[in-house]
Design an enzyme around this catalytic site. Structure first.
Site, mmCIF file in Angstrom:
data_model
loop_
_atom_site.group_PDB
_atom_site.id
_atom_site.type_symbol
_atom_site.label_atom_id
_atom_site.label_comp_id
_atom_site.label_asym_id
_atom_site.label_seq_id
_atom_site.Cartn_x
_atom_site.Cartn_y
_atom_site.Cartn_z
ATOM 1 N N HIS A 1 52.293 46.532 43.615
ATOM 2 C CA HIS A 1 51.089 47.312 43.317
ATOM 3 C C HIS A 1 50.334 46.523 42.253
ATOM 4 C CE1 HIS A 1 48.375 50.379 41.969
ATOM 5 N NE2 HIS A 1 49.000 51.380 42.565
ATOM 6 N N GLN A 2 49.238 45.872 42.659
ATOM 7 C CA GLN A 2 48.598 44.962 41.712
ATOM 8 C C GLN A 2 47.642 45.645 40.739
ATOM 9 O OE1 GLN A 2 45.652 42.079 42.825
ATOM 10 N NE2 GLN A 2 45.318 42.998 44.819
ATOM 11 N N ASP A 3 47.588 46.969 40.765
ATOM 12 C CA ASP A 3 46.720 47.682 39.826
ATOM 13 C C ASP A 3 47.431 48.920 39.291
ATOM 14 O OD1 ASP A 3 44.368 47.982 38.381
ATOM 15 O OD2 ASP A 3 43.360 49.124 39.947
ATOM 16 N N LEU A 4 48.703 48.752 38.926
ATOM 17 C CA LEU A 4 49.512 49.882 38.472
ATOM 18 C C LEU A 4 49.288 50.119 36.979
ATOM 19 C CD1 LEU A 4 51.624 52.015 39.172
ATOM 20 C CD2 LEU A 4 53.395 50.333 38.617
ATOM 21 N N ASN B 1 46.405 55.298 37.683
ATOM 22 C CA ASN B 1 46.821 55.250 39.086
ATOM 23 C C ASN B 1 48.197 55.861 39.290
ATOM 24 O OD1 ASN B 1 44.563 54.229 40.329
ATOM 25 N ND2 ASN B 1 45.175 52.093 40.126
#
Length: 290
Positions: free
Chosen positions: A190-193, A197
């Protein structure tokens, strides 16, 4: 259909293809409602920058309809949710690719983890991360492939924004990324954790949303958490978060630092400006952890 767009979506008008997507939203929403026999139950959720997200009911059960703006980072979000199958993440209830529409589980009360305080948030994120690291391959984009794009884009972004970031950070980010490409563990990432989010829920205390999935080196996973300024933004707090994550998962510190510096600089440029907090985060890591 009269849709009231949240303020956060206004910026989409300045993105290539944005005005056309906004114009098509009433049709996309209407078609999705018809296909899944849904009913809208409230205004769109605020805070979404690249999708329209509205509460709905499906067979009298609460759910969420998400219409995505088509872009690379949102590609295969449905597939990632399908792989996780509700284990630490919201459940996917339906997917209509031609409408860029996802029907997903509704989180109640839906409070953001960012509002729970830095210590609680870190404990939750450390508990969730290993559950998300599942083996996966296609159709997901590879982290290495994404990193090659960052290496190519960073110098141009720096020039476009008037060279407002010191050159040593640009060089450090490019060199760091070049040094970690090629060794991947093949796990779903998950590159935007970050704290906005992850939502409070009833099925589990906290559930992950908006994956922006990649497949690659799990050491990359510290990047979005380390630069999450809502968890505290100072040199000491950033370094403490980095060290805590590296220690918790016995990660290679140099690889984790390289990925964090690289993606943080790649994501530091927005339009004609540089995001100062991203730049500061990268600077502190270059000076103390690279």
């Amino acid at each position: 259909m009269d849709l009231r767009l949240p303020e956060s979506l206004e910026r989409i008008h300045s993105v290539e293809g944005g005005p056309e997507w906004v114009a098509a939203l009433p049709r996309l929403v209407s078609d999705a409602l018809d296909r899944w026999s849904l009913r809208i139950t409230g205004d769109p959720f605020p805070g979404s920058y690249v999708s329209l997200v509205v509460p709905v009911t499906s067979d009298d059960e609460p759910a969420v309809l998400k219409i995505q703006f088509p872009h690379d980072e949102s590609a295969h979000e449905a597939e990632a949710l399908r792989v996780w199958d509700g284990d630490g993440a919201i459940r996917l209830l339906g997917h209509e690719p031609d409408l860029f529409a996802l029907l997903v589980e509704r989180c109640r009360p839906g409070d953001h983890l960012a509002d729970a305080g830095p210590e609680v948030a870190m404990e939750v994120l450390i508990g969730l991360l290993p559950r998300l690291w599942v083996a996966a391959d296609g159709p997901f984009r590879l982290l290495d492939e994404e990193a090659r794009g960052w290496i190519e884009d960073i110098p141009g972004s720096w020039e476009r924004t008037g060279r407002r970031v010191e050159r040593r950070l640009i060089d450090a980010a490019v060199d760091a990324l070049a040094g970690v490409i090629g060794v991947t563990s093949g796990v779903l990432l998950h590159q935007d954790l970050h704290g906005h989010n992850v939502l409070q829920a009833t099925r589990e205390p906290w559930l992950v949303i908006d994956p922006k999935p990649l497949v690659g080196d799990r050491a990359f996973s510290v990047a979005p958490i380390v630069r999450s300024y809502e968890l505290g933004h100072s040199e000491a707090e950033v370094l403490r978060r980095f060290d805590r994550l590296v220690d918790a998962f016995d990660l290679d510190s140099s690889r984790a630092a390289a990925w964090t510096i690289g993606q943080t600089i790649a994501w530091a440029f927005e339009g004609d400006s540089a995001l100062e907090r991203h730049v500061e985060t990268a600077r502190w890591l270059v000076e103390h952890r690279l």
